[in-house]
Design an enzyme around this catalytic site. Structure first.
Site, PDB file in Angstrom:
ATOM      1  N   ARG A 140      26.334  42.280 -34.854  1.00 54.76           N
ATOM      2  CA  ARG A 140      26.242  42.792 -36.235  1.00 54.76           C
ATOM      3  C   ARG A 140      27.576  42.683 -36.956  1.00 54.76           C
ATOM      4  O   ARG A 140      28.622  42.902 -36.351  1.00 54.76           O
ATOM      5  CB  ARG A 140      25.812  44.262 -36.220  1.00 54.76           C
ATOM      6  CG  ARG A 140      24.374  44.478 -35.788  1.00 54.76           C
ATOM      7  CD  ARG A 140      24.050  45.955 -35.591  1.00 54.76           C
ATOM      8  NE  ARG A 140      23.612  46.199 -34.231  1.00 54.76           N
ATOM      9  CZ  ARG A 140      23.498  47.400 -33.663  1.00 54.76           C
ATOM     10  NH1 ARG A 140      23.792  48.483 -34.344  1.00 54.76           N
ATOM     11  NH2 ARG A 140      23.092  47.513 -32.425  1.00 54.76           N
TER      12      ARG A 140
ATOM     13  N   ARG B 233      14.219  59.574 -26.571  1.00 54.98           N
ATOM     14  CA  ARG B 233      15.229  59.159 -27.545  1.00 54.98           C
ATOM     15  C   ARG B 233      14.505  58.634 -28.780  1.00 54.98           C
ATOM     16  O   ARG B 233      13.673  57.742 -28.683  1.00 54.98           O
ATOM     17  CB  ARG B 233      16.092  58.050 -26.950  1.00 54.98           C
ATOM     18  CG  ARG B 233      17.040  57.496 -27.984  1.00 54.98           C
ATOM     19  CD  ARG B 233      17.843  56.350 -27.435  1.00 54.98           C
ATOM     20  NE  ARG B 233      18.817  55.971 -28.428  1.00 54.98           N
ATOM     21  CZ  ARG B 233      19.088  54.714 -28.763  1.00 54.98           C
ATOM     22  NH1 ARG B 233      18.452  53.723 -28.198  1.00 54.98           N
ATOM     23  NH2 ARG B 233      19.983  54.457 -29.668  1.00 54.98           N
TER      24      ARG B 233
ATOM     25  N   GLU C 180      24.118  59.177 -22.215  1.00 46.31           N
ATOM     26  CA  GLU C 180      23.137  59.608 -23.208  1.00 46.31           C
ATOM     27  C   GLU C 180      21.884  60.187 -22.550  1.00 46.31           C
ATOM     28  O   GLU C 180      21.273  61.111 -23.076  1.00 46.31           O
ATOM     29  CB  GLU C 180      22.775  58.425 -24.110  1.00 46.31           C
ATOM     30  CG  GLU C 180      23.939  58.051 -25.020  1.00 46.31           C
ATOM     31  CD  GLU C 180      23.745  56.725 -25.744  1.00 46.31           C
ATOM     32  OE1 GLU C 180      24.030  55.674 -25.140  1.00 46.31           O
ATOM     33  OE2 GLU C 180      23.314  56.748 -26.897  1.00 46.31           O
TER      34      GLU C 180
ATOM     35  N   ASN D  66      27.628  47.317 -27.314  1.00 49.54           N
ATOM     36  CA  ASN D  66      27.058  46.211 -28.079  1.00 49.54           C
ATOM     37  C   ASN D  66      26.911  46.656 -29.534  1.00 49.54           C
ATOM     38  O   ASN D  66      27.269  45.951 -30.455  1.00 49.54           O
ATOM     39  CB  ASN D  66      25.735  45.792 -27.445  1.00 49.54           C
ATOM     40  CG  ASN D  66      25.376  44.383 -27.842  1.00 49.54           C
ATOM     41  OD1 ASN D  66      26.226  43.589 -28.231  1.00 49.54           O
ATOM     42  ND2 ASN D  66      24.104  44.088 -27.788  1.00 49.54           N
TER      43      ASN D  66
ATOM     44  N   GLU E  58      34.969  51.700 -22.341  1.00 51.84           N
ATOM     45  CA  GLU E  58      35.241  52.165 -20.985  1.00 51.84           C
ATOM     46  C   GLU E  58      35.944  51.112 -20.138  1.00 51.84           C
ATOM     47  O   GLU E  58      36.596  51.440 -19.154  1.00 51.84           O
ATOM     48  CB  GLU E  58      33.924  52.565 -20.300  1.00 51.84           C
ATOM     49  CG  GLU E  58      33.300  53.817 -20.896  1.00 51.84           C
ATOM     50  CD  GLU E  58      31.878  54.076 -20.393  1.00 51.84           C
ATOM     51  OE1 GLU E  58      31.551  53.698 -19.257  1.00 51.84           O
ATOM     52  OE2 GLU E  58      31.090  54.651 -21.167  1.00 51.84           O
ATOM     53  N   ASN E  59      35.789  49.828 -20.539  1.00 56.11           N
ATOM     54  CA  ASN E  59      36.228  48.753 -19.631  1.00 56.11           C
ATOM     55  C   ASN E  59      37.402  47.910 -20.103  1.00 56.11           C
ATOM     56  O   ASN E  59      37.990  47.203 -19.296  1.00 56.11           O
ATOM     57  CB  ASN E  59      35.056  47.803 -19.354  1.00 56.11           C
ATOM     58  CG  ASN E  59      33.990  48.473 -18.499  1.00 56.11           C
ATOM     59  OD1 ASN E  59      34.266  48.868 -17.380  1.00 56.11           O
ATOM     60  ND2 ASN E  59      32.795  48.621 -19.052  1.00 56.11           N
TER      61      ASN E  59
ATOM     62  N   HIS F 266      24.120  56.894 -32.903  1.00 62.14           N
ATOM     63  CA  HIS F 266      24.850  57.137 -31.645  1.00 62.14           C
ATOM     64  C   HIS F 266      25.221  58.620 -31.505  1.00 62.14           C
ATOM     65  O   HIS F 266      26.168  58.959 -30.770  1.00 62.14           O
ATOM     66  CB  HIS F 266      26.179  56.347 -31.583  1.00 62.14           C
ATOM     67  CG  HIS F 266      26.048  54.883 -31.320  1.00 62.14           C
ATOM     68  ND1 HIS F 266      26.956  53.973 -31.808  1.00 62.14           N
ATOM     69  CD2 HIS F 266      25.137  54.169 -30.627  1.00 62.14           C
ATOM     70  CE1 HIS F 266      26.620  52.759 -31.418  1.00 62.14           C
ATOM     71  NE2 HIS F 266      25.510  52.841 -30.709  1.00 62.14           N
TER      72      HIS F 266
ATOM     73  N   ASN G 276      13.350  56.039 -23.167  1.00 66.95           N
ATOM     74  CA  ASN G 276      13.931  55.311 -24.301  1.00 66.95           C
ATOM     75  C   ASN G 276      13.053  54.084 -24.520  1.00 66.95           C
ATOM     76  O   ASN G 276      13.125  53.111 -23.770  1.00 66.95           O
ATOM     77  CB  ASN G 276      15.371  54.912 -23.959  1.00 66.95           C
ATOM     78  CG  ASN G 276      16.072  54.227 -25.120  1.00 66.95           C
ATOM     79  OD1 ASN G 276      15.442  53.863 -26.115  1.00 66.95           O
ATOM     80  ND2 ASN G 276      17.368  54.034 -24.984  1.00 66.95           N
TER      81      ASN G 276
HETATM   82  P1  AMP Z   1      26.884  48.955 -23.991  1.00 65.41           P
HETATM   83  O1  AMP Z   1      26.157  48.690 -25.261  1.00 65.41           O
HETATM   84  O2  AMP Z   1      27.618  50.244 -23.952  1.00 65.41           O
HETATM   85  O3  AMP Z   1      26.032  48.745 -22.763  1.00 65.41           O
HETATM   86  O4  AMP Z   1      28.037  47.842 -23.918  1.00 65.41           O
HETATM   87  C1  AMP Z   1      27.694  46.503 -23.673  1.00 65.41           C
HETATM   88  C2  AMP Z   1      28.870  45.621 -23.991  1.00 65.41           C
HETATM   89  O5  AMP Z   1      30.056  46.096 -23.363  1.00 65.41           O
HETATM   90  C3  AMP Z   1      28.707  44.198 -23.474  1.00 65.41           C
HETATM   91  O6  AMP Z   1      28.012  43.378 -24.349  1.00 65.41           O
HETATM   92  C4  AMP Z   1      30.135  43.762 -23.304  1.00 65.41           C
HETATM   93  O7  AMP Z   1      30.583  43.244 -24.536  1.00 65.41           O
HETATM   94  C5  AMP Z   1      30.895  45.005 -23.008  1.00 65.41           C
HETATM   95  N1  AMP Z   1      31.285  45.164 -21.604  1.00 65.41           N
HETATM   96  C6  AMP Z   1      30.584  45.730 -20.614  1.00 65.41           C
HETATM   97  N2  AMP Z   1      31.276  45.689 -19.460  1.00 65.41           N
HETATM   98  C7  AMP Z   1      32.453  45.084 -19.746  1.00 65.41           C
HETATM   99  C8  AMP Z   1      33.612  44.738 -18.981  1.00 65.41           C
HETATM  100  N3  AMP Z   1      33.709  45.010 -17.679  1.00 65.41           N
HETATM  101  N4  AMP Z   1      34.620  44.109 -19.626  1.00 65.41           N
HETATM  102  C9  AMP Z   1      34.533  43.832 -20.926  1.00 65.41           C
HETATM  103  N5  AMP Z   1      33.472  44.139 -21.704  1.00 65.41           N
HETATM  104  C10 AMP Z   1      32.444  44.746 -21.118  1.00 65.41           C
END
Ligand code: AMP
Length: 406
Positions: free
Chosen positions: A251, A101, A394, A221, A343-344, A190, A8
């Site tokens: 964004r 990717r 991914e 993000n 997920e979180n 995505h 990537n």
């Molecule tokens: P991703 O683009 O899937 O890697 O998601 C990144 C974003 O997920 C981060 O900028 C956070 O806003 C959010 N994130 C990741 N881990 C957590 C967590 N444990 N609790 C809340 N938000 C999280």
């Protein structure tokens, strides 16, 4: 054992992952950042166990160093040096193919595609539509082809899964002549994640993919939601670029385009200012000063009004999309949350769905609150709609799709 190296390549970064596809095991992964401006290298090696013995997720070793990395060619040399120094040996685990990717496949690429010189030119040509992404992807492809000459290279496109959108879903109500001259339509992004998650969700539930209507909420993000009908993308929130749709880390997502005209006329903002405003200074960042949902949650918990509003705007937009997409599908059987936020963050999941009781959507609070790896159901047993948390992967999806065409 078929091993695929997944690449990537971003404008100043190179992410890689070495995957044994049949066993769905990552052998190593790494990230080279700040290419051209310093250079930070991190490499992870995952524990090797005997076939059939699952490796505990904790058994991994991490190596980090700072060293100058001038360009993508050098980044590949650094990556090879990491494998040679820290393992695993690429001689013992030779990649059968390299999967790349690629962000934008335009209307041209709707499947994983073996990269030939002509394909490479076409991907470069699509830089018009993705000026931040496709040139970096091409730089990675060129460097990888030089480093791995004897194996096939395959492009897997973020847009490909959405090539099933109907004209009514992908067409903007814009002057047709202008739209077709400039290839302006909704493409969706995505796609690799939406495909992976929707297939994993159907498998987890023991349902036939062809029989289920699904929503996948990829909330990271970048954030997007896709309505998937019988395994086919029917509607998706990102459009001509990954800017449209949900509120994201930095964004805006949807905004009245007349705001831009107003800012150009009244505030004297130029194209680059507007681009930076929409893509980098908005979303959670613009509303509450951080693009990280963890900061928003912490601020909201301590009474920070800006953080509370950012949270509410985020949820409000999500609900609107969920409702619209259920209406487009004529109902929904499965709703899956994925990526960093999905997920979180149990509160986001609960609040996004809390008004859907009239459709029989019922979360079970205890299940929703539990954290853990792997797919899990968070809906109550009597919920009319299955609601899941499905960690996206991914890299594994790119590796699978890569093997499928060689
Ligand atoms: P991703 O683009 O899937 O890697 O998601 C990144 C974003 O997920 C981060 O900028 C956070 O806003 C959010 N994130 C990741 N881990 C957590 C967590 N444990 N609790 C809340 N938000 C999280």
């Amino acid at each position: 054992m078929s091993v695929v190296l997944v690449i990537n390549s971003g404008s100043s970064s190179l992410k890689y992952s070495l995957i044994e596809v049949e066993r769905e095991r990552e052998l190593a992964s790494g990230l080279i950042e700040r290419i051209g401006a310093g250079g930070v290298v991190s490499h992870r090696v995952f524990a090797l166990t005997e076939p059939g013995v699952p490796a505990p997720a904790v058994l991994d070793e991490r190596f980090e160093e700072e060293r100058p990395v001038a360009d993508h060619d050098e980044a590949f040399a650094v990556m090879l040096a990491q494998f040679a120094e820290h393992g695993p040996s690429l001689d013992e685990h030779p990649p059968a193919a390299v999967g790349h990717r690629v962000v934008h496949g335009g209307a041209r690429f709707f499947e994983p595609t073996v990269i030939t010189p002509l394909v490479e030119i076409n991907i470069e040509d699509l830089s018009v539509l993705a000026p931040l992404h496709n040139p970096a992807n091409v730089a990675g492809i060129r460097a990888a082809r030089a480093a791995f000459r004897d194996v096939p290279h395959v492009a897997v496109f973020d847009t490909a899964f959405h090539q099933t959108l109907a004209p009514a879903a992908y067409t903007y109500a814009l002057d047709t002549a202008i739209a077709s001259e400039h290839r302006i339509r909704r493409y969706g992004f995505h796609g690799t994640s939406h495909k992976y998650v929707s297939e994993a969700a159907a498998r987890f539930l023991g349902r036939d993919l062809a029989d289920v209507r699904q929503l996948v909420l990829h909330l990271g993000n970048g954030a997007s939601i896709t309505a998937i009908d019988g395994g086919r993308s029917a509607e998706t929130s990102m459009g001509f670029t990954p800017l449209e749709g949900l509120v994201m880390g930095t964004r805006t997502g949807d905004i009245d385009p007349a705001v831009l005209l107003h800012l150009a006329r009244r505030a004297g903002m130029g194209i680059d200012d507007l681009d930076a405003l929409l893509n980098k200074r908005s979303g959670l960042q613009g509303l509450a000063g951080s693009n990280d949902m963890r900061d928003i949650l912490a601020g909201r918990a301590t009474g920070d009004e800006a953080a509370a509003l950012a949270y509410d705007v985020y949820v409000h937009r999500l609900r609107a999309y969920i409702g619209a997409y259920i209406a487009q599908l004529g109902g929904v059987d499965v709703i899956s949350f994925t990526a960093g936020v999905g997920e979180n963050v149990a509160d986001i999941r609960a609040d996004a769905l809390s008004t859907l009781g009239f459709l029989g959507v019922r979360l079970e609070a205890g299940r929703n609150a539990v954290r853990g790896p792997g797919i899990r159901r968070i809906s109550a047993d009597d919920s009319a709609v299955a609601v899941l948390v499905v960690p996206t992967d991914e890299e594994l999806e790119i590796a699978r799709q890569t093997l499928s065409v060689i």
